[in-house]
Design a protein around this motif. Structure first.
Motif, PDB file in Angstrom:
ATOM      1  N   VAL A   1       0.808  -1.212   0.000  1.00 26.52           N
ATOM      2  CA  VAL A   1       0.000   0.000   0.000  1.00 26.52           C
ATOM      3  C   VAL A   1       0.846   1.270   0.000  1.00 26.52           C
TER       4      VAL A   1
ATOM      5  N   LEU B   1       2.896   1.843  -3.209  1.00 29.87           N
ATOM      6  CA  LEU B   1       2.018   2.179  -4.332  1.00 29.87           C
ATOM      7  C   LEU B   1       1.579   3.644  -4.261  1.00 29.87           C
ATOM      8  N   ASN B   2       1.321   4.141  -3.067  1.00 32.84           N
ATOM      9  CA  ASN B   2       0.952   5.542  -2.929  1.00 32.84           C
ATOM     10  C   ASN B   2       2.110   6.454  -3.323  1.00 32.84           C
TER      11      ASN B   2
ATOM     12  N   SER C   1      -4.380   1.009  -5.088  1.00 29.52           N
ATOM     13  CA  SER C   1      -3.979   0.989  -3.674  1.00 29.52           C
ATOM     14  C   SER C   1      -5.214   0.989  -2.773  1.00 29.52           C
TER      15      SER C   1
END
Length: 362
Positions: free
Chosen positions: A144, A147-148, A170
């Protein structure tokens, strides 16, 4: 994003990205990672470095390989000379399998069996076994944050649509994690094993029922393995919209004695061996006659403490025996609606001991 499990189910039901992904769960998520690593290596760099421990491909410096289904691996990345290689086995709704991981590594060419290669099991459902070397577990939650960051890098480089896509992806993972954590039986082992029908219907409508069933059955298997030993071979599976947990052990006769739980049924079973007096594959009545004659006393639910209180009565559709082709013969009794995970794990533990003791003399 901070949501409850029920909120996450409702949001997934309305999420177009999730609904599109359900045609092929593992393939969809593998394709997302493939696309990011292949087409945005700078943005993928935090993911590759922080999650998998290798450098992201740098196509302007090294000759790079990013492959799907290479040697049956879900994802293979060769970042170039000195930058490391990555093999990913991706499990989202599928259950991790130790034998599969061992087989993949044993069949890898020698050049890919070095410390330079990272073997990673990426899974939403936590494995119920110790991973065979050199595989290591990567939880979906670890994706997560990187990916952000990848979305921010893409937006700063003027790739707004790509950034939006990664942000939505995400968010999708975050919702799946919320569902997983909500239905993780480790939080409450005293909860009933059986989901209420309205709950199953809601999960099915949102297309998350298979995930929830597999999560819950994995939790049960973990609880049983803690009592009988992780090496005992307690297996998990999924069929007909229900999770399944089972155990069997080979007896002196070559046949396998065990038990199985699925969909409210606790089954005592024998799996007949062709090499021990078959063939049985096309002779159901012969299988049942053999089991009745030689092993009828094995099917004793009274080995379960207070069985009449914990279990309903066997119906069997008026049949003395039930079975699956070509070699599985069983009887069952339904569990009571109030049966908890602790209760069922204790019953399965007793049936495991019963199977072992019986197999030692039959």
């Amino acid at each position: 994003m901070d949501v409850t499990g029920s909120q996450a189910v409702a949001l997934l039901a309305a999420d177009p990205l999730y609904q599109l992904s359900t045609a092929g769960q593992e393939l969809f998520h593998t394709n997302m990672l493939y696309w990011l690593i292949q087409n945005a290596p700078d943005a993928a760099s935090p993911l590759m470095r922080e999650v998998f421990g290798i450098l992201a491909p740098q196509s302007d410096v090294y000759s790079t390989t990013v492959e799907r289904e290479y040697r049956h691996w879900d994802l293979f990345v060769d970042s170039g000379m000195g930058c490391g290689k990555l093999v990913v086995e991706n499990k989202l709704h599928s259950l991790p399998d130790a034998d599969q991981l061992s087989d993949y590594y044993e069949k890898a060419p020698q050049r890919l069996r070095t410390d330079e290669v990272v073997y990673a099991l990426l899974s939403l459902i936590r494995p119920t076994f110790a991973l065979p070397s050199p595989w290591r577990y990567v939880d979906y939650s670890e994706l997560v944050a990187p990916l952000n960051v990848a979305a921010e890098i893409l937006r700063e480089s003027g790739r707004g649509f790509d950034a939006d896509l990664i942000e939505r992806y995400s968010r999708l993972i975050t919702l799946l994690l919320a569902v997983r954590d909500h239905y993780d039986v480790a939080h409450d082992m005293d909860q009933p094993v059986l989901l209420p029908p309205p709950c199953r219907q809601a999960l099915d409508a949102a297309r998350v029922l298979p995930l929830v069933e597999k999560l819950r059955i994995s939790g049960l298997a973990t609880l049983i393995a803690a009592e009988v030993g992780s090496e005992a071979g307690v297996g998990v599976g999924f069929s007909n919209t229900h999770g399944k947990v089972e155990f069997s052990t080979e007896g002196l006769s070559g046949h396998r004695f065990g038990w199985q739980y699925q969909g409210g049924q606790l089954r005592i079973s024998v799996v007949l061996s062709d090499t021990a007096g078959g063939p049985w594959k096309s002779r159901r009545t012969a299988r049942e006659h053999l089991v009745q004659r030689d092993f009828g006393d094995y099917f004793d639910f009274e080995v379960v403490t207070d069985a009449n209180h914990r279990l309903g009565q066997y119906s069997g559709r008026n049949l003395p025996w039930l079975g699956y082709e070509p070699d599985f013969v069983y009887r069952y009794r339904p569990i009571q609606p109030h049966t908890s995970y602790v209760d069922l794990a204790e019953m399965c533990t007793r049936l495991t001991h019963h199977a072992r003791e019986y197999a030692a003399t039959h």
